[in-house]
Design a protein around this motif. Structure first.
Motif, short mmCIF file in Angstrom:
data_model
loop_
_atom_site.label_atom_id
_atom_site.label_comp_id
_atom_site.label_asym_id
_atom_site.label_seq_id
_atom_site.Cartn_x
_atom_site.Cartn_y
_atom_site.Cartn_z
N ASP A 91 0.74 -1.12 0.05
CA ASP A 91 0.00 -0.10 0.07
C ASP A 91 0.74 1.19 -0.10
OD1 ASP A 91 -2.37 -1.60 0.11
OD2 ASP A 91 -2.29 -1.68 2.19
N ARG A 92 1.91 1.23 0.83
CA ARG A 92 2.77 2.48 1.00
C ARG A 92 3.80 2.44 -0.10
NH1 ARG A 92 2.85 2.67 7.45
NH2 ARG A 92 0.72 3.06 7.84
N LYS A 93 4.39 1.17 -0.73
CA LYS A 93 5.45 1.25 -1.64
C LYS A 93 6.67 1.46 -0.74
CE LYS A 93 2.67 0.69 -5.35
NZ LYS A 93 1.25 0.41 -4.65
N GLU A 94 6.77 0.57 0.35
CA GLU A 94 7.88 0.80 1.08
C GLU A 94 8.44 -0.70 1.28
OE1 GLU A 94 6.69 4.74 3.77
OE2 GLU A 94 6.49 2.78 4.58
N CYS A 95 9.70 -0.51 1.70
CA CYS A 95 10.38 -1.77 2.28
C CYS A 95 11.34 -1.81 3.31
CB CYS A 95 10.73 -2.84 1.06
SG CYS A 95 12.15 -1.90 0.22
N TYR A 96 11.73 -2.85 3.97
CA TYR A 96 12.60 -2.70 4.83
C TYR A 96 13.15 -4.39 5.30
CZ TYR A 96 8.77 -4.11 8.15
OH TYR A 96 7.82 -4.42 8.81
N PHE A 97 14.31 -4.48 5.51
CA PHE A 97 14.62 -5.65 6.09
C PHE A 97 14.32 -6.16 7.41
CE2 PHE A 97 17.42 -5.55 2.44
CZ PHE A 97 17.30 -6.72 1.58
N TYR A 98 14.27 -7.44 7.76
CA TYR A 98 14.22 -7.78 9.27
C TYR A 98 15.14 -8.56 9.51
CZ TYR A 98 13.04 -10.94 13.12
OH TYR A 98 13.07 -11.64 14.48
N LYS A 99 15.99 -8.01 10.66
CA LYS A 99 17.24 -8.73 11.30
C LYS A 99 16.96 -9.07 12.64
CE LYS A 99 18.72 -3.96 12.77
NZ LYS A 99 19.54 -3.32 13.01
N LYS A 100 17.71 -10.16 13.00
CA LYS A 100 17.70 -10.59 14.40
C LYS A 100 18.26 -9.66 15.36
CE LYS A 100 17.75 -15.58 15.80
NZ LYS A 100 17.95 -16.70 15.53
N ASP A 101 17.32 -9.33 16.29
CA ASP A 101 17.99 -8.62 17.43
C ASP A 101 17.15 -8.75 18.41
OD1 ASP A 101 18.58 -6.04 19.23
OD2 ASP A 101 19.92 -5.58 17.52
N LYS A 102 17.65 -8.79 19.94
CA LYS A 102 16.78 -9.28 21.16
C LYS A 102 15.69 -8.00 21.34
CE LYS A 102 19.88 -12.35 23.11
NZ LYS A 102 20.76 -12.62 24.29
N ASN A 103 16.23 -6.74 21.08
CA ASN A 103 15.49 -5.49 21.20
C ASN A 103 14.51 -5.45 20.14
OD1 ASN A 103 14.44 -2.87 21.30
ND2 ASN A 103 16.27 -1.99 21.94
N HIS A 104 13.24 -5.52 20.32
CA HIS A 104 12.35 -5.63 19.09
C HIS A 104 12.15 -4.41 18.52
CE1 HIS A 104 9.70 -3.52 22.36
NE2 HIS A 104 9.00 -3.18 21.21
N LEU A 105 12.64 -2.99 18.81
CA LEU A 105 12.76 -1.85 18.31
C LEU A 105 13.90 -1.70 17.44
CD1 LEU A 105 12.08 0.44 21.48
CD2 LEU A 105 10.31 -0.39 19.77
N LYS A 106 14.78 -2.55 17.59
CA LYS A 106 15.91 -2.57 16.51
C LYS A 106 16.10 -3.59 15.61
CE LYS A 106 18.94 -0.29 19.68
NZ LYS A 106 20.32 -0.34 20.45
N ARG A 107 14.81 -4.12 15.43
CA ARG A 107 14.77 -5.42 14.36
C ARG A 107 14.59 -4.96 12.83
NH1 ARG A 107 10.91 -9.65 17.88
NH2 ARG A 107 12.56 -9.93 19.26
N ARG A 108 14.19 -3.77 12.54
CA ARG A 108 14.22 -3.73 11.24
C ARG A 108 14.96 -2.43 10.77
NH1 ARG A 108 8.41 -0.22 10.43
NH2 ARG A 108 9.40 1.49 11.26
N THR A 109 15.34 -2.56 9.29
CA THR A 109 16.22 -1.67 8.92
C THR A 109 15.64 -0.39 8.51
OG1 THR A 109 16.34 -2.52 6.90
CG2 THR A 109 17.95 -3.42 8.18
#
Length: 114
Positions: A91-109
């Motif tokens: 819908d927004r024509k956006e993308c990001y990667f998921y990365k493994k991190d214990k802190n859920h706020l730092k999981r996406r690029t």
């Protein structure tokens, strides 16, 4: 109704994969598609420095109850193969990667426009 839902999710998945291909092509990658309907890798992309990424494309979906995004974990095979999950918001024509991190706020690029 069930066939329509299957068809809609199939079409949404194709749109997400096409947007992912456009994203990588715009960023100078060579893009190679998986010709199989099933598998743990949707795309293999190679940049100008010959770095290879194995990518599983996931369409962003939201929960009905709170509109929060649904995150998916890599399968054991994806972990073993170091497959990266690319989330595509059709819908927004956006993308990001998921990365493994214990802190859920730092999981996406960083979220990028396609």
């Amino acid at each position: 109704v069930q066939d329509k839902l299957k068809n809609d999710s199939y079409v949404t998945g194709l749109v997400a994969e096409n947007l992912a291909q456009i994203y990588f092509l715009k960023n100078g990658y060579h893009v190679f598609n998986n010709i199989s309907q099933h598998g743990c890798i949707d795309l293999i992309v190679v940049n100008k420095d010959n770095e290879i990424l194995k990518v599983d494309v996931k369409c962003v979906s939201r929960r009905k109850r709170d509109n929060h995004k649904v995150n998916r974990s890599r399968t054991p095979l994806q972990d073993e193969l170091d497959v990266k999950i690319l989330y595509v918001d059709t819908d927004r024509k956006e993308c990001y990667f998921y990365k493994k991190d214990k802190n859920h706020l730092k999981r996406r690029t960083k979220v990028e426009k396609i």
